[in-house]
Design an enzyme around this catalytic site. Structure first.
Site, short mmCIF file in Angstrom:
data_model
loop_
_atom_site.label_atom_id
_atom_site.label_comp_id
_atom_site.label_asym_id
_atom_site.label_seq_id
_atom_site.Cartn_x
_atom_site.Cartn_y
_atom_site.Cartn_z
N HIS A 397 -7.05 -8.37 -3.76
CA HIS A 397 -7.12 -8.18 -2.31
C HIS A 397 -7.07 -9.54 -1.60
O HIS A 397 -8.03 -9.96 -0.94
CB HIS A 397 -8.38 -7.42 -1.93
CG HIS A 397 -8.13 -6.04 -1.42
ND1 HIS A 397 -7.45 -5.09 -2.14
CD2 HIS A 397 -8.46 -5.44 -0.23
CE1 HIS A 397 -7.38 -3.96 -1.44
NE2 HIS A 397 -7.98 -4.16 -0.27
N GLY A 402 -3.66 -5.35 4.90
CA GLY A 402 -2.31 -5.16 4.39
C GLY A 402 -2.17 -5.32 2.89
O GLY A 402 -1.05 -5.39 2.36
N ASN A 403 -3.28 -5.35 2.16
CA ASN A 403 -3.22 -5.61 0.72
C ASN A 403 -2.54 -4.48 -0.05
O ASN A 403 -1.77 -4.74 -0.98
CB ASN A 403 -4.63 -5.84 0.19
CG ASN A 403 -5.25 -7.11 0.72
OD1 ASN A 403 -4.88 -8.20 0.31
ND2 ASN A 403 -6.19 -6.97 1.64
N ALA A 407 0.87 -4.92 -2.16
CA ALA A 407 0.77 -4.66 -3.61
C ALA A 407 1.87 -3.70 -4.05
O ALA A 407 2.50 -3.89 -5.11
CB ALA A 407 -0.61 -4.08 -3.94
N ARG A 408 2.13 -2.66 -3.24
CA ARG A 408 3.17 -1.69 -3.62
C ARG A 408 4.57 -2.29 -3.49
O ARG A 408 5.47 -1.93 -4.26
CB ARG A 408 3.00 -0.42 -2.77
CG ARG A 408 1.75 0.37 -3.15
CD ARG A 408 1.63 1.66 -2.38
NE ARG A 408 1.29 1.48 -0.98
CZ ARG A 408 0.04 1.33 -0.52
NH1 ARG A 408 -0.99 1.31 -1.35
NH2 ARG A 408 -0.18 1.18 0.77
#
Length: 506
Positions: A397, A402-403, A407-408
């Site tokens: 994180h 917006g993590n 990440a995706r």
């Protein structure tokens, strides 16, 4: 003379010698009114297995067997839990080992009784406080009979203190040092206190020592990392490297994926709370519509789509740990352009958490990302790398906000670069996604995590995203838009598009 059972202690677990009722307790045990746990210690519980009773009420049993003991040394670091080979280390005047039902061995040594800084436990027990435990574990020890040693190895001690300093901060380490100096004379451990002082200075970055652990070595190189998180990364890496990946799903490419980047961006935002209807989000992306009173939310959708729709950008993957951090910062800056208060493109400066889960401390972000990437880069399979990458970024994180979205994106970039189908997490699948992440974080459940991502990839690979209308029709028929709470309540699940097509043919 008749023995009076009613004069026995009423405690569920008790030491008969403490009340001078050894004979009465022994007679009661022979008549089935009590059970003996070990010599001189009895319980009124006549049904629970003694193994289970000892495990679930260990401190009560220890207090009866070794009254006034201090749980010490390695056992204090473990929070009073027995070692993997069933040893519990104590300070007590009586030193013979005692083996409890279930195999737990109480191993005692002589030493000072409880100190004011020790932790008071029920029934007169104490456990070494952090300062005392640190000092005790500075004393070297050898294993007996091939079993766990009484004190931590130097590497284990450094790793333990590194975790505490990472979690509690530098001021905690300075306070610990003051406590150590105060109690060292009482324990007769002044020389160990000097060595511990040097170790704490090294952890604070004010002195260099020869490091026995990778954690301290990394800290002294100026790239400290979260050792607990890296241990989870190691577990995931091992499972991904040793387990056959799911069958590779090639990207269908061409017309069927025309609006897939939009679908990915739409759901990636929706499950984070940026909620628009499918039509509203399409108008924002394709027509430049600015919804009234929600400009930042509109920027979130557009920023995500700007990346997911850029085929060149989505083929960029990091080659080094520094590359990873640079890519994250650049993509986050695009994602969060509409929210300047969230410091787009800048790593977090304050700790963040979700519920009870506290993420990696700000000063450990770079080191933890780099340590994680070292493991990710060793995975040969693109799906394995994508699964690892998503978990790495999600677990660290690294930004204020917006993590999940970044990440995706990092996950799908690994797949796109290899020509494989993307992974999409529809609204109805949000609970599956979050539970799988939580299961991996808390319980090391890699199987459910990989299965969750594999199903989501199969789903996205089967979607017909030729046009917005076609995609929307497929999403409706497969329950993709369903609220996850309502879906769970009514048994509604995400359905693979191919399943519907097969049903229609039948």
């Amino acid at each position: 003379m008749r023995i009076q059972y009613n004069k026995l202690p009423t405690d569920e677990i008790f030491a008969a010698a403490a009340t001078g009722m050894q004979d009465a307790a022994g007679a009661a045990a022979r008549r089935g009114k009590l059970r003996r746990i070990v010599q001189g210690v009895y319980t009124r519980d006549l049904t629970t297995s003694l193994d289970v009773l000892v495990r679930t009420r260990l401190f009560e049993v220890v207090a009866a067997v070794r009254p006034g003991a201090v749980i010490s040394d390695r056992s204090a670091v473990l929070g009073g839990k027995p070692t993997a080979d069933n040893l519990l280390f104590l300070v007590h005047d009586r030193t013979p080992d005692v083996t409890l039902p279930g195999g737990i061995v109480l191993r005692c040594r002589r030493g000072p009784g409880p100190l004011p800084s020790d932790l008071a436990l029920p029934d007169g027990l104490h456990m070494s406080g952090q300062a005392r435990a640190a000092l005790e574990n500075m004393v070297g020890s050898r294993s007996r009979g091939g079993r766990t040693s009484r004190t931590l190895s130097r590497s284990e001690l450094e790793a333990w203190l590194d975790r505490l300093v990472s979690r509690e901060g530098d001021d905690w380490a300075r306070d610990l040092r003051d406590q150590v100096r105060e109690i060292a004379p009482t324990l007769g451990l002044e020389r160990e206190a000097d060595d511990l002082d040097a170790l704490l200075d090294a952890l604070l970055g004010t002195r260099t020592v020869t490091a026995a652990s990778p954690e301290l070595a990394a800290r002294q190189r100026g790239i400290p990392y979260d050792a607990a998180r890296v241990a989870v990364f190691d577990q995931l890496f091992t499972q991904l490297a040793m387990t056959a990946p799911p069958p590779a799903l090639a990207s269908s490419g061409g017309r069927r994926e025309n609006v897939l980047p939009f679908v990915e961006a739409y759901f990636s935002n929706f499950i984070e709370g940026t909620e628009f209807t499918f039509e509203e989000a399409a108008a924002i992306v394709y027509e430049g519509t600015e919804p009234e009173n929600r400009p930042a939310d509109a920027h979130d959708i557009r920023g995500t789509y700007e990346i997911t729709a850029d085929s060149t950008e989505m083929r960029r993957t990091p080659a080094t740990g520094d590359d990873l951090i640079h890519l994250l910062e650049r993509r986050h800056a695009i994602l969060m352009t509409g929210r300047p208060e969230k410091r787009p493109g800048e790593l977090k400066q304050r700790a963040n958490q979700a519920g009870s889960t506290l993420f990696v401390a700000p000063r450990l972000v770079r080191g933890t990302l780099k340590a994680g990437f070292e493991r990710c880069a060793q995975l040969d399979d693109p799906f394995a790398r994508s699964a690892f990458m998503m978990f790495l970024v999600s677990e660290v994180h690294p930004f204020d906000d917006g993590n999940g979205r970044v990440a995706r994106i990092m996950m799908n970039a690994e797949l796109v670069a290899a020509g494989l189908a993307r992974i999409v997490i529809p609204t109805v699948y949000r609970t599956n996604y979050l539970m799988a992440l939580r299961g991996l974080t808390r319980n090391g459940n890699t199987g459910s995590y990989v299965a969750m991502l594999s199903f989501a990839q199969r789903y996205a690979a089967q979607l017909d995203c030729s046009t917005l209308a076609t995609a929307q029709a497929h999403l409706v028929r497969t329950n993709a838009f369903a609220d996850p709470t309502d879906a769970d309540a009514h048994g509604i699940r995400l359905v693979l598009p191919a399943t519907l097509e097969a049903s229609a043919e039948d």
